[in-house]
Structures are given as C-alpha cells and as structure tokens.
Design an enzyme around this catalytic site. Structure first.
Site, PDB file in Angstrom:
ATOM      1  N   THR A  15       0.808  -1.212   0.000  1.00 55.66           N
ATOM      2  CA  THR A  15       0.000   0.000   0.000  1.00 55.66           C
ATOM      3  C   THR A  15       0.843   1.263   0.000  1.00 55.66           C
ATOM      4  OG1 THR A  15      -0.212  -0.261   2.348  1.00 55.66           O
ATOM      5  CG2 THR A  15      -1.995  -1.097   0.988  1.00 55.66           C
ATOM      6  N   SER A  50      -1.626   8.307  12.884  1.00 59.89           N
ATOM      7  CA  SER A  50      -1.499   8.371  11.426  1.00 59.89           C
ATOM      8  C   SER A  50      -2.370   7.286  10.826  1.00 59.89           C
ATOM      9  CB  SER A  50      -0.055   8.195  10.983  1.00 59.89           C
ATOM     10  OG  SER A  50       0.417   6.928  11.356  1.00 59.89           O
TER      11      SER A  50
END
Lengths: 384, 384
Positions: free
Chosen positions: B180, B384
C-alpha cells in the site's frame, strides 16, 4: 497447589546448570496413580523440536507416568544428537522411576539450534527425582520459566471431590494454533485418555488458542493433561471440561499479563458475526496488526487502524455497517466517526475492543498485547 | 524528471493547509495528451477510502486526464460527507481543466476517520492548477509525503524514444495485496488502457506486492499509470513491461529504504520451492515475523526464528531439509546448525536472507524492514 494440588502427583524443580543464570531449569512431575491417562495438544508449527517429536509418540499411547521439562534450550534443530538427548532424558526418568520410557513425556524451551548439555541435563533429572515431593509444584513451575517474570499457577476444585492443578510458562511467541507455551495440568479425577483429549481440545480451543501475543508460533510448545484418578471420583465430562476451560483461561490470561514487554492487555471481541470463524478471523487480524498494537501502547484509540485490519479479512460484513468501541466508548459507527475519541481512557492496563459486524449473532475474543519499546528491546537485545 | 519526465505531463504541488505542518499537501498531475489512457491497481483492503471508491469508477472507464492527490487526511470512514468531498475535488479539477470529472482520478493519504477541510482542499486545487508546469514534478512528489523523509522519484527511458516517470509515497502500512502506497507513473508511450493494465499488473506483482514493511494493509492506496502518447512511439509491450517493472522495483526499494523507523532493509529470498506461491508464502511468513524482525534490529542472526516462521506455512518442504543463509553465511543446514552464527555481519543496512527449501526450483523475494524502537515510537507517539 499447582500440579501437586490434585492427589497422586509429586513434583520438583532443580538447577542443572542449563541456564547461564544458574536458576532452576529442570522440572519433573510424577503421576503416582493409580491411573496414568494422558492427553496433550501440540504446536501446529511444522518445524518441530525433538521433545515434541518424542512426546507425540508417548501421547499416542494414552499413558504417561511422568513429565520432565527443561528450560535453557529448546532442543530444536539440533539433529540426531538432539533427539538422542531427548531420548536419554526419558530413559533416565524411566530408570529412576521404574516406569517405561515410552510413558515419559519430555518438554524443552529456550533457544533453537543449540545442543543441550546432556550430562548436565541428566544429572539434573537425577537431582529432580531425589527432590520429588508433594510440595514441589512451585519449584517445578519456576524451573520452566524463560523470559517469564512470574510463575503461573492455577487450580480448580469440584465439590464432587476432584481437583485440577496447572502450571504454565510462556512470555512470547504466543500464537495459535495452540497458543505456544508449556503447560502441565494434572487432575485426580478418574478419566481415560480419550476423555482427557476431548476435554483438553475443547478447553484449549477457547483459551490458549485465542491468545495471540505477537503472532509468532513456537516449535516446542505443548499443553499436557495428566490424570492420576487418585480421587476415585468420576466426573461428569461436561462439568470437568467447563472447569478445565476456566483453568486454561486463567492460565492464558496469566501468560498474557506477563508477555514480553507489554504495557496493555488487549481483549478484542468481535460480535455480530455470521459465524464464529468469522469473528475469530476478525479478532485475530486486529490482534496481529502492528500499527494498532503500537497505537494502544501510545494510548491512541486509533479506530482507523482497527478497521483497516478488519478490511483484510474474508469475514462477512458490510464495510460501512461496522461499529467499533474501545473501553465502552463507541468511537466509530457505520463508516463514520461517532463519540469523541478523546473520551477513551487507555491509562489502565486492560483494554476492551469490541467490533460489531452486524452480520449475525456469533462472537469470539482474542487477547493480545500492545507493541512496545520493551518488546523490541527484549527480542532484539537477547537471543531466545 | 519524475511524472513530468515523459512528454505531455505537467504537475504542481502546493500547500493548502491540510497538513498542520504547513507543508505541501495537494498535488496535481495533468495529462495534456494527445491520449489519456489510464490503468491502476488498488488496495485489496475491503475497507476502502472515499477516493478509492471514486477512482475505481474512473479507472473502469479507461481514461483519465488528471490525477489530484492530497496528504493531510485519508478521507476514509468519513461517510457521505467524505465522498462528497472527493467528488467536489474531481469537479473542481474538471472545472479548471475543462476535462470531464469522470476522467479525474483522486487519491488521499493521512489519518482515517477525519473529514478533510473541503474549502481548503478546493482552494488548494485551484492554486495547484495555477502552478502547473513542466517542472512541477518535484513539488508534486513533496505534496504526497506523509511520514516519508525523502521524495521518491524514478524514471526510465527507452532508446525507442518513449519515457516513464514516477513518484511514490509511503513509509508504513506497506503490505500487499498491493503493497500500500500512493504511486503515480506517467508515460508518453502510445498504449491503450488494456495494455497499460496488463503491464501494470505484471509489474506490481513482482515489485510493490513483494514489499511488506509491517504486514499492515492500507485502505487508501493505489498505483496509477497514465499514458499521454506524446512520444508518438508505440513500444513493444514486453519491453515496456520490463521497463515499467524495473521502475516499480526501484520505487518499491525507495519506499523500503524510507520505512518508518527501520534500520535494516531485509531481502528474504526463498528458493528451491516447488511453486512460486510456496516461495512467496515462506518469504512473506518470515517478513511478518516480529521476533525475527526484532532480532535483525539487534544484529542477531537468529535462524531459529526464521525456521519457526517457515514452519507456519503450507509450502512443500521437509522441515529437516532446509538451508538458511544470512548475508552469504550458511548458518543452518538440514535441521542443524552449520557455520558459526558469529560469522554473520549485520552491521550494514542491507540484509540478504536466503531460505532453500530443496523442494523444487522456483523462488521469490519479499523485502521488509526490521522491527525497531523507532518503529514503535513513530506508530505510538503520533496518530497516522
């Protein structure tokens, strides 16, 4: 208490010099009968240590009169010499106790790929035999510790007159199939090896198998259940299984609580699942997500990382129909933020994550730890 | 260089105020044609961000004239309002460029579960449009960075007269299906969307898909390949694919090298496998083993942890027929220790692990990082 709680068992733990620390490192538990039925579940790792190869043969026979365990070396990937060490250990116990070697279970734990010092080990076995007593359970539990910081003991007693006692070690590499560890459970209930096997598989499936501290599965670990029958009481198998399950859950939570370098015990419950397998897959995916585990260490209720982990599974759900709560605060509902994340208090050690898939009514809980500096430190600074 | 290297592309990166740091956070890349063929591969996470939902529709049409990307927010699990923000972003680019909104790809990266500030984002899109230039590639690459410490750019040129250029971001959550990240690759070669798709899938399968920094898969990430055809050169598809694969591998290694808090780049090659899938499964199991990754951080060539990870796979092998080398030192062979582990030098950043299953002649390499204090710090101290 512990493994000497039930009638018919004596135990000992001694220092044989296998551990460089000089601590206790050889444990012996002897079943004095009248019965010697046994069952065990083993790691599903395909790379198996020598004691596992040996013990699988013993357990297949359904009878065991003693179990000998050492820390200070896993005796895994040590070749023919390593297997001979395991064999010699069983033979030594047989010689001392008079039981057949084929009824002696052997377990080892420690570093992979290094030979055990056979003379030291066999000498330790002799010392342990000489120290056997009805009060030796505590020493035996100490002798199987590796990076554990506390001994893990547990017991259950039935009003019917039978008792269960257990000891466990393990503080890392705790992941299923079979949450890896060494566990010895004794009982004086009258049960044959098939009954013990049925009860043990049912109990471990919802206890040790749902403990996943770091996703890493060991080569060595085993849960052994031995019955002396000394209470002369034959329990209802359902009641016995329920009691054994409670004991296994208690020991599993003690392993969780002592996991290497953890600062939070995280209970991940997936509910509203179509199947129990779905619930388990989702809980396990979250339990193995390093980003989520690091966030909990940082006291950050990062539900985005939870949903990102849920999204990697094949469970049945609508990605926009999932609710996530942490410590009873519903922080995400149906694809959107819900209550303010700052309401989530992660200052305590226990963390309850509940994921509702809204796809059925089955559930499963997996317990894990957070990912901390101490975990990295323990597993990088020391070989184990 | 980068995405503006190939003819027909202009780009920009601006600060829209989405990042609290005030850094660049909106990137725009426009394809000036004459062609506008596009292909993309997306995260296989089932929890998908709004920009992924949008972009999948665009890519299905095979044509894209611009891609707009923002950092400072993932726009994932932000509900209908979040999807409207993605839609509005595409509409704004359409209004400014004159292209249909259905040909505008949108990507976002950042924290899950928080709404993007739509006015700031749209204002940033306008600024980016006004800043578009043939030298805007560097700014665009800066604007997609999150925890990245360096921009990641790459280029390939053919002697036939066509060029490839790419930019990438990603420093965590790097795991397949599709490792990703956000990647944009441009080319001026003349290829239709089917050809781009074929080439891109072949290239990502052996590059980004074999990057597994922490086993965590994002909800947002996408690799997009756009063709302007401005070189007027039609490449051989095999040659183009080979060149694209090289570029993807280069960008993947740049992502690896900048992964959050890592101190080693670990290349895990499984060879002697019966199938490529077996080799991949084994390499990936080792790449995801926290105990092994922590050991490498500690410069400990702990091959026992490697074999324990190998043993969890379903690949075809004899557990006592495996060889393991680290940095060319054969430290375990056929179930026993081999050369002295102290010979293994782990002081450098690059680590080569080779596992020979002796079960066939296929191989696969997965790259990962070690598990360090800094990884825990970055992923616990900051959301995050």
């Amino acid at each position: 208490m512990s493994v000497v709680g039930p009638k018919g068992f004596i135990a000992a733990g001694v220092a044989a010099g296998l551990k460089t620390s000089g601590g206790l490192d050889v444990a012996l538990v002897v079943n004095q009968g009248p019965n010697n039925a046994v069952a065990a579940v083993f790691t599903t790792n395909r790379c198996l240590a020598n004691p596992i190869l040996w013990s699988k043969q013993v357990i297949a026979g359904g009878q065991a009169s003693a179990i000998v365990l050492n820390s200070g070396g896993a005796n895994c990937y040590t070749g023919a010499q390593g297997f001979q060490t395991t064999h010699a250990t069983a033979e030594k116990v047989a010689e001392l106790t008079g039981f057949p070697a084929a009824e002696i279970v052997v377990c080892s734990t420690g570093l992979i790929g290094e030979q055990l010092d056979r003379p030291k080990l066999l000498s330790g076995v002799t010392s342990a035999f000489e120290s056997l007593s009805e009060s030796g359970g505590q020493d035996a539990a100490h002798a199987i510790m590796t990076t554990d910081t506390v001994v893990k003991l547990g017991t259950r007693s039935s009003t019917e007159g039978w008792t269960l006692g257990g000891m466990a070690k393990g503080a890392g590499m705790l992941a299923p199939g079979l949450a890896t560890m060494l566990v010895v459970i004794t009982t004086d209930a009258v049960l044959n090896s098939e009954q013990l096997d049925t009860a043990l598989r049912a109990a471990t499936r919802v206890s040790f198998d749902r403990l996943d501290s770091d996703g890493c599965m060991s080569t060595n670990d085993q849960v052994t259940l031995m019955s002396s029958g000394a209470s002369q009481k034959t329990p209802d198998l359902g009641e016995f299984t329920a009691s054994l399950t409670e004991l296994c859950k208690e020991l599993a939570l003690k392993l969780l609580d002592d996991a290497e370098g953890s600062s939070h015990n995280i209970h991940i419950t997936t509910e509203g699942a179509k199947t129990e397998e779905d619930a388990l897959e989702v809980s396990r995916a979250v339990a193995r997500n390093n980003l989520f585990k690091a966030a909990i260490f940082g006291k950050d209720p990062n539900w985005g990382r939870i949903l990102a982990a849920v999204g990697t599974t094949s469970a049945e759900f609508d990605p926009y129909g999932i609710d996530v709560s942490i410590n009873s605060i519903l922080i995400s509902s149906k694809g959107e933020p819900a209550e303010d994340r700052s309401k989530v208090d992660l200052s305590g050690k226990e963390v309850q994550v509940v994921i509702d898939l809204h796809a059925g009514n089955l559930s499963a809980t997996v317990v894990t730890n957070d990912l901390t500096h101490s975990y990295v430190e323990e597993n990088s600074a020391y070989s184990s």
